[in-house]
Design an enzyme around this catalytic site. Structure first.
Site, PDB file in Angstrom:
ATOM      1  N   ASN A 315     -50.708 -73.148  -2.351  1.00  0.00           N
ATOM      2  CA  ASN A 315     -51.682 -72.216  -1.784  1.00  0.00           C
ATOM      3  C   ASN A 315     -51.897 -72.438  -0.291  1.00  0.00           C
ATOM      4  O   ASN A 315     -52.805 -71.866   0.300  1.00  0.00           O
ATOM      5  CB  ASN A 315     -53.020 -72.341  -2.526  1.00  0.00           C
ATOM      6  N   HIS A 317     -53.064 -74.974   1.360  1.00  0.00           N
ATOM      7  CA  HIS A 317     -54.154 -75.802   1.857  1.00  0.00           C
ATOM      8  C   HIS A 317     -53.965 -77.219   1.339  1.00  0.00           C
ATOM      9  O   HIS A 317     -53.177 -77.472   0.427  1.00  0.00           O
ATOM     10  CB  HIS A 317     -55.540 -75.234   1.511  1.00  0.00           C
ATOM     11  N   CYS A 352     -58.987 -77.173   4.639  1.00  0.00           N
ATOM     12  CA  CYS A 352     -58.306 -77.413   5.905  1.00  0.00           C
ATOM     13  C   CYS A 352     -56.816 -77.198   5.706  1.00  0.00           C
ATOM     14  O   CYS A 352     -56.283 -77.374   4.601  1.00  0.00           O
ATOM     15  CB  CYS A 352     -58.590 -78.814   6.448  1.00  0.00           C
TER      16      CYS A 352
END
Length: 412
Positions: A315, A317, A352
């Site tokens: 995904n 991240h 993040c």
């Protein structure tokens, strides 16, 4: 010898014997008196009056008394036996070898399917795929603790435990037939570009497994509020049944494209609700507020933390387990050496990406940081934030003294 072999091939005689006058047997209408063999030498002699059979109108005509051939017993015995039904059968050795190979391969496959552990501590699930138990609502999978999953204290690290939890969660969705895109999303979630994200994680470790231990991990899901899902885990020693770890988490949905939180659509709810277990959390929720720390209240700060490419999931991240490693980067070495992590509570505030630069802050409470060597139970507050100050994860960890163990030597 070359001449002998060539002559024998053109004039095959079943058998012959020498007569006292040196004349041999006749073949057809041709008298081969001009050629004979020495009785004991195996060589052929040609008489001076030997003549080749003449031809009339293309046909050979025999000449009486022209050519004689006499074979010795040695040459007669070397003539190959006539072909019969038996020696004309095909060579079955290749076919028998192929049949044997097929049967051996089939036997090997059957033994793998009928595999049973010979010791009680061996892995019950040899292929590591897990299975659905308890009325189809609980997923169970076994893991063997590898040598590269243990730390300096010979026990599995907290990251190893968390990786097992994450792996069983994904395999649960896959085994239930709800995997839409290969990483946790159901088919309806995939259509709507939705993914699961964790907002809270609570873990209690009663005992860490060691190298060679086999752990059994159970996981199941329940409803959490109107737009959340709770996932619980129970980790036990596969050999003794002793409880090792309990964990509970809360998940919500986020749009993969906009990166905004989303309500659970009715189509998705219809997919996941049949798998909800109506039970209390495996852990009582720790309702204590997580304290926010900053540069003034933190005892230890570690800056310049950046994700590697291998830290990202599909995904795009950072993997949830990586956050735990970053939080512990700022934990004092004295705690890491003499204490063991017995509980952890995390609140995920922000994701993040691969270009993020982070800071890890830790504040020690419950003891003087100058006396960590003699401290008993220790509590730490943690904060993981971006360089601009945006919070990524808040956390609290609790530590207890390690049991003294014999020091091992290093590997050769």
């Amino acid at each position: 010898m070359v001449a002998t072999s060539a002559t024998s091939s053109f004039f095959p005689v079943p058998s012959s014997s020498l007569d006292p006058n040196g004349k041999g047997n006749k073949i057809g209408s041709t008298n081969l008196a001009g050629l004979n063999f020495a009785p004991n030498s195996g060589r052929m002699k040609v008489k001076p009056n030997a003549q080749a059979p003449p031809k009339i109108n293309g046909k050979k005509v025999g000449l009486p008394g022209s050519v004689d051939i006499v074979r010795t017993d040695t040459e007669t015995s070397s003539h190959p036996a006539p072909r019969t039904f038996i020696n004309q059968l095909p060579d079955w050795s290749m076919l028998l070898a192929a049949i044997t190979t097929i049967f051996l391969a089939a036997e090997k496959q059957w033994m793998m399917l009928d595999w049973k552990p010979r010791r009680s501590d061996m892995l019950v699930d040899p292929f590591g795929i897990g299975r659905i138990v308890q009325d189809g609502l609980v997923f169970r999978q076994n893991f063997s603790i590898r040598s590269y999953e243990i730390g300096a204290d010979r026990s599995a690290s907290i990251e190893t435990v968390m990786n097992h939890l994450q792996e069983t969660a994904l395999n649960h969705v896959k085994t239930a037939g709800l995997l839409g895109d290969g990483f946790g999303s159901t088919p309806e979630m995939f259509k709507k570009n939705l993914i699961w994200v964790v907002t809270r994680m609570q873990v209690v470790v009663d005992k860490y497994p060691t190298w060679g231990d086999v752990v059994e991990v159970d996981t199941w899901v329940s409803q959490s509020g109107k737009n959340g899902m709770r996932r619980d885990w129970l980790v036990r020693d596969c050999n003794t049944g002793e409880t090792l770890t309990r964990a509970s988490s809360v998940w919500v949905m986020m749009n993969k494209l906009t990166r905004r939180l989303s309500k659970i659509p009715e189509e998705v709810r219809g997919e996941i609700e049949p798998y909800f277990v109506n039970s209390d959390p495996v852990l009582a929720e720790d309702s204590r507020k997580l304290t926010k720390i900053d540069d003034k209240t933190a005892d230890y700060v570690r800056s310049g933390l950046t994700p590697r490419w291998s830290d990202l999931d599909v995904n795009q991240h950072v993997n949830n387990v990586k956050y735990i490693g970053w939080i512990l980067e700022s934990a004092p070495v004295g705690i890491m050496e003499r204490q063991k992590l017995k509980s952890m509570t995390l609140e995920y505030r922000r994701e993040c990406g691969r270009d993020s630069v982070l800071q890890s802050l830790t504040a020690v409470t419950g003891c003087d940081i100058g006396n960590l060597a003699t401290a008993g139970d220790v509590e730490c507050q943690h904060l993981l934030r971006l360089q601009d100050g945006a919070e990524v994860v808040r956390g609290r960890t609790e530590w207890s003294s390690k049991t003294p163990t014999t020091t091992w030597g290093t590997a050769p």
